[in-house]
Design a protein around this motif. Structure first.
Motif, PDB file in Angstrom:
ATOM      1  N   PHE A  11     -41.764  52.984 -13.990  1.00  0.00           N
ATOM      2  CA  PHE A  11     -41.385  54.112 -14.220  1.00  0.00           C
ATOM      3  C   PHE A  11     -41.332  54.669 -15.680  1.00  0.00           C
ATOM      4  CE2 PHE A  11     -37.336  56.326 -15.685  1.00  0.00           C
ATOM      5  CZ  PHE A  11     -37.322  57.706 -14.888  1.00  0.00           C
ATOM      6  N   LEU A  12     -41.122  53.833 -16.635  1.00  0.00           N
ATOM      7  CA  LEU A  12     -41.032  53.864 -17.882  1.00  0.00           C
ATOM      8  C   LEU A  12     -42.391  54.440 -18.331  1.00  0.00           C
ATOM      9  CD1 LEU A  12     -38.732  51.325 -19.526  1.00  0.00           C
ATOM     10  CD2 LEU A  12     -38.202  53.698 -19.137  1.00  0.00           C
ATOM     11  N   ALA A  13     -43.341  53.685 -17.912  1.00  0.00           N
ATOM     12  CA  ALA A  13     -44.907  54.184 -18.120  1.00  0.00           C
ATOM     13  C   ALA A  13     -45.244  55.294 -17.770  1.00  0.00           C
ATOM     14  CB  ALA A  13     -45.845  53.150 -17.659  1.00  0.00           C
ATOM     15  N   ALA A  15     -43.104  57.899 -17.319  1.00  0.00           N
ATOM     16  CA  ALA A  15     -42.479  58.867 -18.258  1.00  0.00           C
ATOM     17  C   ALA A  15     -43.240  59.053 -19.262  1.00  0.00           C
ATOM     18  CB  ALA A  15     -40.925  58.396 -18.383  1.00  0.00           C
ATOM     19  N   GLN A  16     -43.481  58.023 -19.951  1.00  0.00           N
ATOM     20  CA  GLN A  16     -44.231  57.933 -21.290  1.00  0.00           C
ATOM     21  C   GLN A  16     -45.620  58.612 -21.195  1.00  0.00           C
ATOM     22  OE1 GLN A  16     -43.331  56.847 -24.235  1.00  0.00           O
ATOM     23  NE2 GLN A  16     -45.235  57.441 -25.461  1.00  0.00           N
ATOM     24  N   ASN A  17     -46.367  58.465 -19.978  1.00  0.00           N
ATOM     25  CA  ASN A  17     -47.775  59.146 -19.890  1.00  0.00           C
ATOM     26  C   ASN A  17     -47.791  60.255 -19.275  1.00  0.00           C
ATOM     27  OD1 ASN A  17     -50.144  57.033 -20.717  1.00  0.00           O
ATOM     28  ND2 ASN A  17     -48.371  55.758 -19.724  1.00  0.00           N
ATOM     29  N   GLY A  18     -46.650  60.862 -18.757  1.00  0.00           N
ATOM     30  CA  GLY A  18     -46.530  61.969 -17.944  1.00  0.00           C
ATOM     31  C   GLY A  18     -47.563  62.164 -16.947  1.00  0.00           C
ATOM     32  N   SER A  19     -48.215  60.791 -16.424  1.00  0.00           N
ATOM     33  CA  SER A  19     -48.717  61.045 -15.006  1.00  0.00           C
ATOM     34  C   SER A  19     -48.821  59.761 -14.642  1.00  0.00           C
ATOM     35  CB  SER A  19     -50.295  61.457 -15.427  1.00  0.00           C
ATOM     36  OG  SER A  19     -51.028  60.494 -16.092  1.00  0.00           O
ATOM     37  N   PHE A  20     -49.038  59.507 -13.073  1.00  0.00           N
ATOM     38  CA  PHE A  20     -49.399  58.333 -12.321  1.00  0.00           C
ATOM     39  C   PHE A  20     -50.705  57.917 -13.048  1.00  0.00           C
ATOM     40  CE2 PHE A  20     -46.731  59.278  -8.342  1.00  0.00           C
ATOM     41  CZ  PHE A  20     -45.628  59.407  -9.241  1.00  0.00           C
ATOM     42  N   ALA A  21     -51.712  58.545 -13.066  1.00  0.00           N
ATOM     43  CA  ALA A  21     -52.696  57.863 -13.569  1.00  0.00           C
ATOM     44  C   ALA A  21     -52.951  57.178 -14.797  1.00  0.00           C
ATOM     45  CB  ALA A  21     -54.054  59.073 -13.529  1.00  0.00           C
ATOM     46  N   ALA A  37     -44.603  52.440  -6.255  1.00  0.00           N
ATOM     47  CA  ALA A  37     -43.488  51.791  -6.964  1.00  0.00           C
ATOM     48  C   ALA A  37     -42.394  52.869  -6.983  1.00  0.00           C
ATOM     49  CB  ALA A  37     -44.068  51.236  -8.166  1.00  0.00           C
ATOM     50  N   ILE A  38     -42.709  54.052  -8.034  1.00  0.00           N
ATOM     51  CA  ILE A  38     -41.703  55.184  -7.625  1.00  0.00           C
ATOM     52  C   ILE A  38     -40.969  55.394  -6.722  1.00  0.00           C
ATOM     53  CG2 ILE A  38     -41.629  57.385  -8.693  1.00  0.00           C
ATOM     54  CD1 ILE A  38     -42.176  55.502 -10.928  1.00  0.00           C
ATOM     55  N   ALA A  39     -41.634  55.417  -5.433  1.00  0.00           N
ATOM     56  CA  ALA A  39     -41.242  55.782  -4.348  1.00  0.00           C
ATOM     57  C   ALA A  39     -40.118  54.852  -3.859  1.00  0.00           C
ATOM     58  CB  ALA A  39     -42.261  56.001  -3.055  1.00  0.00           C
ATOM     59  N   ARG A  40     -40.519  53.481  -4.228  1.00  0.00           N
ATOM     60  CA  ARG A  40     -39.339  52.388  -4.001  1.00  0.00           C
ATOM     61  C   ARG A  40     -38.227  52.809  -4.763  1.00  0.00           C
ATOM     62  NH1 ARG A  40     -43.967  48.954  -4.090  1.00  0.00           N
ATOM     63  NH2 ARG A  40     -43.258  48.423  -6.004  1.00  0.00           N
ATOM     64  N   LEU A  41     -38.447  52.994  -5.938  1.00  0.00           N
ATOM     65  CA  LEU A  41     -37.173  53.062  -6.973  1.00  0.00           C
ATOM     66  C   LEU A  41     -36.634  54.308  -6.627  1.00  0.00           C
ATOM     67  CD1 LEU A  41     -35.989  52.073  -9.592  1.00  0.00           C
ATOM     68  CD2 LEU A  41     -37.548  53.563 -10.949  1.00  0.00           C
ATOM     69  N   GLU A  42     -36.950  55.505  -6.087  1.00  0.00           N
ATOM     70  CA  GLU A  42     -36.246  56.459  -5.757  1.00  0.00           C
ATOM     71  C   GLU A  42     -35.417  56.146  -4.444  1.00  0.00           C
ATOM     72  OE1 GLU A  42     -39.222  59.471  -5.822  1.00  0.00           O
ATOM     73  OE2 GLU A  42     -38.614  60.272  -7.856  1.00  0.00           O
ATOM     74  N   ALA A  43     -36.115  55.518  -3.536  1.00  0.00           N
ATOM     75  CA  ALA A  43     -35.439  55.139  -2.284  1.00  0.00           C
ATOM     76  C   ALA A  43     -34.386  54.115  -2.565  1.00  0.00           C
ATOM     77  CB  ALA A  43     -36.458  54.455  -1.326  1.00  0.00           C
ATOM     78  N   ARG A  44     -34.483  53.113  -3.331  1.00  0.00           N
ATOM     79  CA  ARG A  44     -33.478  52.363  -3.863  1.00  0.00           C
ATOM     80  C   ARG A  44     -32.287  53.076  -4.264  1.00  0.00           C
ATOM     81  NH1 ARG A  44     -36.452  48.561  -5.911  1.00  0.00           N
ATOM     82  NH2 ARG A  44     -36.063  48.873  -7.941  1.00  0.00           N
ATOM     83  N   LEU A  45     -32.154  53.895  -5.127  1.00  0.00           N
ATOM     84  CA  LEU A  45     -31.376  54.751  -5.876  1.00  0.00           C
ATOM     85  C   LEU A  45     -30.925  55.924  -5.088  1.00  0.00           C
ATOM     86  CD1 LEU A  45     -32.806  54.726  -9.576  1.00  0.00           C
ATOM     87  CD2 LEU A  45     -31.186  53.319  -8.769  1.00  0.00           C
ATOM     88  N   ARG A  67     -33.973  56.917 -17.257  1.00  0.00           N
ATOM     89  CA  ARG A  67     -34.945  56.612 -18.467  1.00  0.00           C
ATOM     90  C   ARG A  67     -34.138  55.938 -19.796  1.00  0.00           C
ATOM     91  NH1 ARG A  67     -39.314  60.256 -21.670  1.00  0.00           N
ATOM     92  NH2 ARG A  67     -40.236  58.911 -23.105  1.00  0.00           N
ATOM     93  N   ALA A  68     -33.103  56.693 -19.842  1.00  0.00           N
ATOM     94  CA  ALA A  68     -32.278  56.614 -21.133  1.00  0.00           C
ATOM     95  C   ALA A  68     -31.589  55.268 -21.088  1.00  0.00           C
ATOM     96  CB  ALA A  68     -31.156  57.653 -21.556  1.00  0.00           C
ATOM     97  N   ARG A  69     -31.186  55.102 -19.737  1.00  0.00           N
ATOM     98  CA  ARG A  69     -30.398  53.933 -19.610  1.00  0.00           C
ATOM     99  C   ARG A  69     -31.004  52.584 -19.367  1.00  0.00           C
ATOM    100  NH1 ARG A  69     -25.319  54.751 -15.362  1.00  0.00           N
ATOM    101  NH2 ARG A  69     -24.615  52.892 -16.180  1.00  0.00           N
ATOM    102  N   VAL A  70     -32.376  52.711 -18.969  1.00  0.00           N
ATOM    103  CA  VAL A  70     -33.057  51.570 -18.759  1.00  0.00           C
ATOM    104  C   VAL A  70     -34.114  51.123 -19.817  1.00  0.00           C
ATOM    105  CG1 VAL A  70     -33.040  51.656 -16.024  1.00  0.00           C
ATOM    106  CG2 VAL A  70     -35.013  52.474 -17.476  1.00  0.00           C
ATOM    107  N   ALA A  71     -34.273  52.002 -20.665  1.00  0.00           N
ATOM    108  CA  ALA A  71     -35.322  51.663 -21.558  1.00  0.00           C
ATOM    109  C   ALA A  71     -34.745  50.553 -22.456  1.00  0.00           C
ATOM    110  CB  ALA A  71     -35.772  52.993 -22.378  1.00  0.00           C
TER     111      ALA A  71
END
Length: 299
Positions: A11-13, A15-21, A37-45, A67-71
């Motif tokens: 997720f942090l990557a 946010a940093q890169n602005g794209s999945f690619a 991975a992002i889908a899993r994270l969103e489903a869990r949260l 992002r601010a909390r997990v960085a």
């Protein structure tokens, strides 16, 4: 398998890169793996973290908060892991060692004070038992094993090997007579183990041939130390590793017999540990210490 830390890193990557690619290239993953991975994270949260369009990707308000909390959390975990096993960091922390009673008393305990002087940050927790333990279940870092190794998936470092000897106390031999040939063992009580396979034969070399000689006795011990003490007490004849009885032979408490028929066999001694890409410094330090300082009496 639940890999929350990995999902946070992805997720942090993103946010940093602005794209999945871009995140996929940085982490050497496929874009589809990043998306999952992002889908899993969103489903869990239970909330959307990333706003996706055909032309752009942006974090939602919830994504920015996350992002601010997990960085900081991810950075802290990275720092902790970099500290463990670092080459220039002094070993520290608990070191749990499991060993057989004979090896622990005869070989480890005499040298452990030197290890602690060199590595005062390490707390040694030594457990002696002749029963095999599961390193993971017992939370042991290192286990010393004598004899053939089972295929356990553990890493093994060979520490040496010990020859075997048939021994008895001088008092026993004076009272019962010393056997001059392995066949004469039939008239003597032979001390056996209750935990080993093939406990009813001992190997001998007779006229150039290796022979397994049946033994009998009314005593079985659950550890090498029990059998050694019974032999010293005059309870019968035993077959033990030389490292275990070296002090008794030197002091005259035991006498080696049937030496001309000794087959010259050895038992290998290994240190077993769970292999990791970056071994904890306290474990690596102890393995290096054993390699440099361990001396097997009578080997």
């Amino acid at each position: 398998m639940d890999n929350r830390f990995g999902d946070m890193q992805i997720f942090l990557a993103v946010a940093q890169n602005g794209s999945f690619a871009g995140a996929a290239r940085e982490l050497r993953l496929t874009p589809s793996a990043v998306s999952r991975a992002i889908a899993r994270l969103e489903a869990r949260l239970g909330t959307q973290l990333v706003s996706r369009t055909t032309r752009a990707l942006a974090l939602t308000a919830e994504g920015e908060v996350y992002r601010a909390r997990v960085a900081g959390l991810v950075a802290e975990i990275d720092e902790v892991e970099r500290g463990f096993g670092h080459e220039d960091e002094a070993p520290r922390g608990p070191l749990r060692i499991n060993s057989s009673v004979p090896f622990g008393t005869q070989c480890l305990l005499p040298i452990l004070p030197r290890f602690q002087l060199r590595h005062p940050g390490v707390t040694v927790n030594l457990a002696l038992a002749d029963t095999l333990v599961d390193l993971v279940e017992e939370r042991a870092d290192i286990a010393i094993r004598i004899g053939p190794l089972r295929d356990t998936g553990l890493k093994a470092k060979k520490l040496g090997r010990s020859a075997m000897a048939v021994v008895a106390s001088p008092g026993y031999l004076q009272e019962r007579g010393e056997p001059r040939h392995p066949r004469e063992l039939a008239a003597h009580p032979c001390l056996q183990f209750s935990f080993r396979r093939s406990i009813d034969t001992w190997p001998f070399r007779i006229d150039g041939a290796l022979v397994q000689r049946p033994i009998e006795g009314a005593f079985l011990g659950n550890s090498g130390e029990v059998v050694r003490m019974m032999a010293v007490a005059g309870g019968g004849i035993a077959r033990l590793g030389r490292f275990h009885v070296a002090a008794d032979l030197a002091a005259g408490r035991l006498v080696e017999i049937l030496q001309d028929c000794n087959p010259g066999d050895y038992e290998d001694i290994h240190a077993l540990y769970v292999g990791h890409r970056r071994l904890a410094s306290r474990i690596r330090a102890f393995l290096d210490f054993l390699e440099a300082e361990l001396v097997l009496p009578g080997a």
